[in-house]
Structures are given as C-alpha cells and as structure tokens.
Design a protein around this motif. Sequence first.
Motif, PDB file in Angstrom:
ATOM      1  N   VAL A 187     -40.741  28.347  79.840  1.00 11.88           N
ATOM      2  CA  VAL A 187     -39.778  29.417  80.081  1.00 11.88           C
ATOM      3  C   VAL A 187     -40.463  30.615  80.698  1.00 11.88           C
ATOM      4  O   VAL A 187     -41.513  31.044  80.248  1.00 11.88           O
ATOM      5  CB  VAL A 187     -39.093  29.832  78.768  1.00 11.88           C
ATOM      6  N   ARG A 188     -39.832  31.119  81.725  1.00  9.12           N
ATOM      7  CA  ARG A 188     -40.380  32.312  82.371  1.00  9.12           C
ATOM      8  C   ARG A 188     -39.619  33.528  81.894  1.00  9.12           C
ATOM      9  O   ARG A 188     -38.413  33.467  81.745  1.00  9.12           O
ATOM     10  CB  ARG A 188     -40.255  32.206  83.888  1.00  9.12           C
ATOM     11  N   MET A 204     -45.422  39.768  64.990  1.00  9.30           N
ATOM     12  CA  MET A 204     -43.966  39.928  65.047  1.00  9.30           C
ATOM     13  C   MET A 204     -43.293  38.991  64.060  1.00  9.30           C
ATOM     14  O   MET A 204     -43.849  37.954  63.699  1.00  9.30           O
ATOM     15  CB  MET A 204     -43.468  39.728  66.486  1.00  9.30           C
ATOM     16  N   GLY A 205     -42.070  39.354  63.624  1.00  6.20           N
ATOM     17  CA  GLY A 205     -41.348  38.512  62.673  1.00  6.20           C
ATOM     18  C   GLY A 205     -40.723  37.316  63.372  1.00  6.20           C
ATOM     19  O   GLY A 205     -40.974  37.065  64.550  1.00  6.20           O
ATOM     20  N   HIS A 206     -39.882  36.609  62.620  1.00  6.50           N
ATOM     21  CA  HIS A 206     -39.230  35.440  63.212  1.00  6.50           C
ATOM     22  C   HIS A 206     -38.296  35.829  64.364  1.00  6.50           C
ATOM     23  O   HIS A 206     -37.742  36.926  64.376  1.00  6.50           O
ATOM     24  CB  HIS A 206     -38.436  34.695  62.139  1.00  6.50           C
ATOM     25  N   ILE A 207     -38.118  34.907  65.275  1.00  5.73           N
ATOM     26  CA  ILE A 207     -37.240  35.163  66.430  1.00  5.73           C
ATOM     27  C   ILE A 207     -35.787  34.948  65.986  1.00  5.73           C
ATOM     28  O   ILE A 207     -35.486  33.935  65.354  1.00  5.73           O
ATOM     29  CB  ILE A 207     -37.548  34.156  67.564  1.00  5.73           C
ATOM     30  N   ASP A 208     -34.934  35.930  66.282  1.00  3.05           N
ATOM     31  CA  ASP A 208     -33.523  35.661  65.961  1.00  3.05           C
ATOM     32  C   ASP A 208     -32.895  34.831  67.093  1.00  3.05           C
ATOM     33  O   ASP A 208     -33.483  34.639  68.156  1.00  3.05           O
ATOM     34  CB  ASP A 208     -32.743  36.952  65.681  1.00  3.05           C
ATOM     35  N   LEU A 225     -35.152  37.819  79.232  1.00  2.17           N
ATOM     36  CA  LEU A 225     -35.918  38.866  78.547  1.00  2.17           C
ATOM     37  C   LEU A 225     -36.872  39.555  79.518  1.00  2.17           C
ATOM     38  O   LEU A 225     -37.289  38.964  80.507  1.00  2.17           O
ATOM     39  CB  LEU A 225     -36.725  38.253  77.395  1.00  2.17           C
ATOM     40  N   GLU A 226     -37.193  40.796  79.189  1.00  2.00           N
ATOM     41  CA  GLU A 226     -38.221  41.508  79.945  1.00  2.00           C
ATOM     42  C   GLU A 226     -39.525  40.722  79.814  1.00  2.00           C
ATOM     43  O   GLU A 226     -39.756  40.056  78.802  1.00  2.00           O
ATOM     44  CB  GLU A 226     -38.425  42.915  79.351  1.00  2.00           C
ATOM     45  N   GLU A 227     -40.395  40.880  80.794  1.00  2.00           N
ATOM     46  CA  GLU A 227     -41.608  40.076  80.833  1.00  2.00           C
ATOM     47  C   GLU A 227     -42.459  40.227  79.561  1.00  2.00           C
ATOM     48  O   GLU A 227     -42.918  39.249  78.986  1.00  2.00           O
ATOM     49  CB  GLU A 227     -42.426  40.468  82.059  1.00  2.00           C
ATOM     50  N   ALA A 241     -40.797  38.631  76.600  1.00  4.13           N
ATOM     51  CA  ALA A 241     -40.836  37.183  76.752  1.00  4.13           C
ATOM     52  C   ALA A 241     -42.222  36.656  76.355  1.00  4.13           C
ATOM     53  O   ALA A 241     -42.337  35.628  75.683  1.00  4.13           O
ATOM     54  CB  ALA A 241     -40.511  36.795  78.191  1.00  4.13           C
ATOM     55  N   ALA A 242     -43.248  37.400  76.728  1.00  3.69           N
ATOM     56  CA  ALA A 242     -44.609  36.965  76.413  1.00  3.69           C
ATOM     57  C   ALA A 242     -44.835  36.980  74.900  1.00  3.69           C
ATOM     58  O   ALA A 242     -45.428  36.056  74.334  1.00  3.69           O
ATOM     59  CB  ALA A 242     -45.613  37.879  77.107  1.00  3.69           C
ATOM     60  N   GLU A 243     -44.275  38.021  74.234  1.00 12.74           N
ATOM     61  CA  GLU A 243     -44.395  38.104  72.776  1.00 12.74           C
ATOM     62  C   GLU A 243     -43.740  36.896  72.102  1.00 12.74           C
ATOM     63  O   GLU A 243     -44.291  36.285  71.201  1.00 12.74           O
ATOM     64  CB  GLU A 243     -43.679  39.369  72.268  1.00 12.74           C
ATOM     65  N   VAL A 244     -42.528  36.591  72.592  1.00 13.41           N
ATOM     66  CA  VAL A 244     -41.781  35.465  72.012  1.00 13.41           C
ATOM     67  C   VAL A 244     -42.565  34.171  72.228  1.00 13.41           C
ATOM     68  O   VAL A 244     -42.690  33.329  71.326  1.00 13.41           O
ATOM     69  CB  VAL A 244     -40.365  35.367  72.643  1.00 13.41           C
ATOM     70  N   ALA A 245     -43.124  34.010  73.424  1.00 16.52           N
ATOM     71  CA  ALA A 245     -43.863  32.789  73.740  1.00 16.52           C
ATOM     72  C   ALA A 245     -45.067  32.652  72.804  1.00 16.52           C
ATOM     73  O   ALA A 245     -45.307  31.578  72.247  1.00 16.52           O
ATOM     74  CB  ALA A 245     -44.312  32.820  75.192  1.00 16.52           C
ATOM     75  N   ARG A 246     -45.770  33.793  72.604  1.00 13.74           N
ATOM     76  CA  ARG A 246     -46.951  33.743  71.732  1.00 13.74           C
ATOM     77  C   ARG A 246     -46.558  33.395  70.306  1.00 13.74           C
ATOM     78  O   ARG A 246     -47.178  32.577  69.661  1.00 13.74           O
ATOM     79  CB  ARG A 246     -47.658  35.101  71.760  1.00 13.74           C
ATOM     80  N   HIS A 247     -45.477  34.006  69.841  1.00 13.11           N
ATOM     81  CA  HIS A 247     -45.011  33.745  68.476  1.00 13.11           C
ATOM     82  C   HIS A 247     -44.612  32.276  68.316  1.00 13.11           C
ATOM     83  O   HIS A 247     -44.911  31.626  67.312  1.00 13.11           O
ATOM     84  CB  HIS A 247     -43.833  34.656  68.137  1.00 13.11           C
TER      85      HIS A 247
END
Lengths: 213, 533
Positions: free
Chosen positions: A10-11, B1-5, B17-19, B22-28
Amino acid sequence: MASGWKSGEVRGGDAQEPGRPGGPRRPEKMSTAGIADAIARARAGDAEAWGELYRAHAAAIFRFCRRVLKTREDAEDATTDIFIKVKEKMGQFDAARPFSAWLYKVAANHCWDSLRRRKVRQDLETEDVESVPLEHPAPGQLEKLIRERSAGEVRAALETLPSRARMALTMRYYAEMEYEEIAEALGLRKGFVGVVLLRARHQLREALGRREG
Amino acid sequence: MGHIDEITGLLYLEGQLEEQRAAEVARHGETCAECRQLLAALENETRALEMAMREEEEPLPASLAEPATATPVPWGWAAAGLATAGTYWFWTEWIGPWVQTFGQAGFGQMELIRLLFFNGVFWEGWREMLTLIEVLAGVLLVGGTAGLLRRMRRSAITAGMMLLLLGGLMSSPPGAEAAELRKGGGTVVVKAEETVKTDLIATGESVLVEGTVEGDLIAFARTVTVKGRVTGDILGFAERIFVRGTVGGDVRAFANSVEVDGTVGKNVMTFAEHVALGSQSLVGGSLMAGAKDGSLEGSVARDVSLFAKEFRVDGAVGGDLRFDGVGLALGPRTVVKGKAKYSGPKQPDVDGAAKLASPIQVEIEEKDRGSKFATWKFYWRQALQWGAAFLFCAAPVLMVPGFWRESVRNSGRFGPSLGIGLLALVALPILALLACITLVGVALGVGALLIYPVAAYTAQGVVGTWIGSRMLGEGNTAAALLGRLAAGLVVVQALDQVPFGPFFLLYSVAVFSWGIGALALTSFRRMQGEAPA
C-alpha cells in the motif's frame, strides 16, 4: 490468520493512484489509442465510431447501473439515457483523461439523480455521516464472513443496502472512482467518503450476517 | 502507536492517508499481529467486493446491443402531418360544436372554466382575470413551479408547500362574500319569509327553498325543491329536482328526475333520466338536456338542444331545435321559430298543427355499422382519429419518456394493471362526486372528473405503445417509443371497429382500465419511491 496483506503493498499519499493489488482493471476492450481515435471520429459525427465506443463500454455501464439501481429494467433505461447524455456531451470530454472514468462519472451522476428523483428516502440526505461507529472489529470474524460467501451472495446482500451505500461501494469497487469523484457525485466532502464507504461495509456485513442467520 | 482503528486501516489500504501517517501505519502493521490481521481482513473484503461486483453474471440485454439513436424516423413528418390534421378534425368535429352548444346553454367561452374552477363562492375575486390565456398561463406557472420545486427540494416539502399554497388560495378570497353553508340530516328549509343574503350551499335529505336566496344555490340532496326565488344560479345534484319558483340565472341540474315549472331567467342545462318542462315553465335563455325521456310544454326563448331516447315537444322554442336520439314527437302546440333538426334512426312524429319556421331537417343514422367500412370517408376519419390520438400521447412520451416507458412496462403486468384500472374506473368518479359535497371539494371534485377523460385517453396510448412493443420489439428512446405508439394505436383503433356491440363496450372498458391501471401503478411506485420488485 489471514495472509493477504503485506506492508509494502500500500502506498500512502493522497495524490497517488490507490493501490488495489490484483484487482481487475476497468472494463475496456479497445486499446487506449483505439478509444482516442474513436472519440475523435465520434465527435466529428461518425456514427460507426460512436457504435464502437458504445459496444466497448455498454456492458460495463449496464452492470454499473445494475449494481446501483433496483431493477434490471431501470438499469436498461438508465444505460440508454446515459449513452444519450454522453453522446450529447462528447464535446465536453477532456481527451487527456480516461474515457471510461468520464463515462462512469456521467453514469454515477445520472443514477444518483434518478434515485433522488424517485425519492428513495432511506438515507439520501438525512443520514449523519459523522455518526458512524468506528470500533475495532474482530478481524477473524470479518475474515470468516467474507471468505464463506459467494459473489452472488455478496451481490444479493448489496441489493438490500440503502441507496447511498450501494452507490458508494459501486463507485469505488466497481468503477474505481477516486474519492474526489465519489464526493462530487454524492454531494459530500471528500473527507467523508471513507466514512461512507466504511459504513456501507458495516451494513453489508450486517446484511450478510442476517442472511447467515 | 496504539492499535489501528478500522477507518484508518481502510484509508491506508485505499491510499488516502498522508505519507507520514501511512508510513506509521505500515510500520505498526509489521510489528502488530492483530492490526496486520485487521488490514488483511479489510483487504480481503475489498477483493471480495470487487469480485462480486465485476462478475459478469448476466449478459447485456439485446435491447442494448446497439446504441440508441435519437434521430427522427422517416415517417415522422407524415405522422406529424396526420396528427395536425387529426387535431384540426378533432377540434372542428367534436370540440367546436360542443363549445358552440355549451355556449348556447350559457357556458360560452370562459363560462365553463369559470363555472368549474372559479365560479364557486370562494373565487369571487378572481372573475376579472379570467381569460383563456391567463388561465393557461396560470396552469403552466403552477406546473412549472411545482416542477422546479421538485428538482430543488424533496417531494414532501414540495407537497407541503403546494398544499399550503392551495389552502391559502382556497381560504383567502371569501371574506365577506362567503357562502352560507347549511347541513342537515333531514330537511334544510329556507322559509317563505326568510331571505338568505348570500350564496347558499345546502346538503341534507331534502332541500326546500320557499323564501329567497340572493345569490347562487348549490344543493346536494335527495330532493331539491325551489318554490321561492333564487336570484343567481342553481347547481343541483339530487335524485329529484323541482323548480317551481323563479330563478334569475342558470339552472344546472344533475339528477334522476328534473321538473321545471317556473321561470328561469337564463339557461337550463340538465342531465337526468327524466326531464320535464311543464306548461308553466318559462326559460329566458336556452335549454340543453341529456335524458332518457322528457317533455317540453312551456316556452324556451332561445335554442333547444336535446340528447334523448324519447322526447316530446309541445311548447314554444324561440331559436333552433336540435334533437339527437331515437324518438322525437312534436305536438300540436309546438312553435319553433328557428331551424328544426332531427338526427336519429327513424322519422320524427310531427303533428300537422305544429308551427315550424321551416320543414324539419331529418338525418337518419345508418344502423348497419358494417356498411361504413366500404366508404373512403370512414378510413379517412380513422386516419385522422389516429393522428389526434398520436399527437395527444406524443406529448407525454416526449416530456416524460421514463414515466411512459415504465407505464408501458407495467402494462405487461395484466393482473395488477387491469385490477387497479377497474377500481379507478369505478372509484374515481364516486370519490370526485363525494368530494363535490364538501366546500373545497367542488372545484377539486370537478377538476378530478375533468382529469378523468384525459387519463382515459392517455390510457389508450399506453396500451398502444405496449402492443407496438410486442410487434416491433422493445425500444427505449423517445423516438422508438413514438414508433411503437404509432403502430400500436393502429391496432387499438382497428379492434375498436369490431362490429359487435358487447365487444365494443368490453373492449373499451378493458383498454381504459388496463392503461389507467398501468399509469396509476407507475405513479404509485414513483410516489412510494420503490421500484418494482
């Protein structure tokens, strides 16, 4: 455990094309050059070129209408009307953009207008999009719900959803329309499109759950 | 960061998502198994949705195989010509003579519209604006406004506004000129010494006017008797109506039996089973009567138009006498100062002592319907009738093609269409008459009755288009619908000419009910907002 998702797929970033790995492309049987050529000729009044464009896209637009409108007859009528509109507006088409995207935009506007005209009250204007519950679902349950359903069952459940939910899901997952386009067609702020889509998914899950019960 | 809603997960997967986010979510997602599972489930859901939606489970309908063309069909000009000629014929043959006849009966030009819509007690202030153009403009304005509002607002709001507007229009003008309303279970009486100084609307078992009404009398009762004086008009709906006193204006009576033995300043128009103008009757204007049987022994200053099975004239007619029916007898005391004309199946019975300004013109109608088929005039008339019907129905086809298409499709569902149509055929006139009994209902009821023949005529077109679609295949564009309408109307009219009485009646009822049912079904669905299942 589900294994479909990997972080690299996902980007992020709004300006970029949304990634949907493995998803089918927009239904176009003609090549891009062929479409551009047919459009140019159709604009010049070539009936044969218009016929080519029509035949290449009619089935896709009919299916779009079929997903959104209640009956096959309505979908047939809408398809006819949409192509009549498209033919009339050919002069307004921006050739730099994909033809099918424009076609879906006209189709979405026509179908939404038609639903509004028919006063389908379910949730057209009164629904508060901000009130959607954003709780964390049980992923295993969701996974099971989707995995065990056939495409026909998902479509049947889709038919029971309110108009806006059907419209939103169809625009996004059938026509691959951008969030901006969906927002414009439904008269929403772009920021709410995700919420509308998520709510529609919840409703779909509920409908699938009911069918199971 | 906490769990992703869930919404964050969805927006992430959809690339919204903003870049940085998005990177935070990907890392989590890489470190949290639970959130990874959520993202995977959401993505699978997306795929399932895409697959379900894109499956080509049904082929493109044959009617959509080729693009629709909006180009006019070659016969368009011919049809337009015939339609125009048909309209001219329809006007000169039917509307014109009726307008003339009604005019002679006191309903000339705007009188009818005024009577039907504005001449009520609550429309007094409107009289001055009544010209045909103004009325038409008003109708168009209201229609246009309603259309605009519909586009702008939800229908409930529009309906509410229109009702408010209607309510306002109905309620504002009366003021001091409002009518007196008298309702009674038994008899409503205006006593001999009593004077009602306004219009009177009276309902009850019987209505008896022995005194004076200084205005119009509108009466709905079993028996209406006027022995006193009414300075305005009488509009009566009753089983029996007796006019023995004096009426300054017109008498319009719809009853089983109507007897006039007094003085009527203007005209008498009546539809009744039995009509009698006794020897004491004196009508200052004209008489128009539709009846099973009747008699005229008094005097009518102007024309007399009779549509009756049997009628006996033994009095004076100041103008022309026209009879259309079966049996006409002119007695020895008959005086006709204008022309006398008979139209029917047999020679009228004219007494030798009757005084006619000129010999009676007799037009014997052909009994044998079949013989008409041999004349070219018959086919010409049929063609013109077709043209008129085509033009009449072409307007809705062009203005609301979607509605028309749906109605034609509903025609294919014989049971519901025919059932609803038959119900409407019977119920609507009854409801309209019932509406007439209430104050506001007079205009509303008569309006509904006026819409009725229009709907019935349109029904023919819906059925015609359906038949045309069976003949030529389904069509979706307005041009295709017009083609099917044209072809279908030919069949509808041809069947109408079957020379067998009972068939004609059954056929007419069936076509009207079927078409009206389909129209009603479409309207109902549109109001409900639900498409057919």
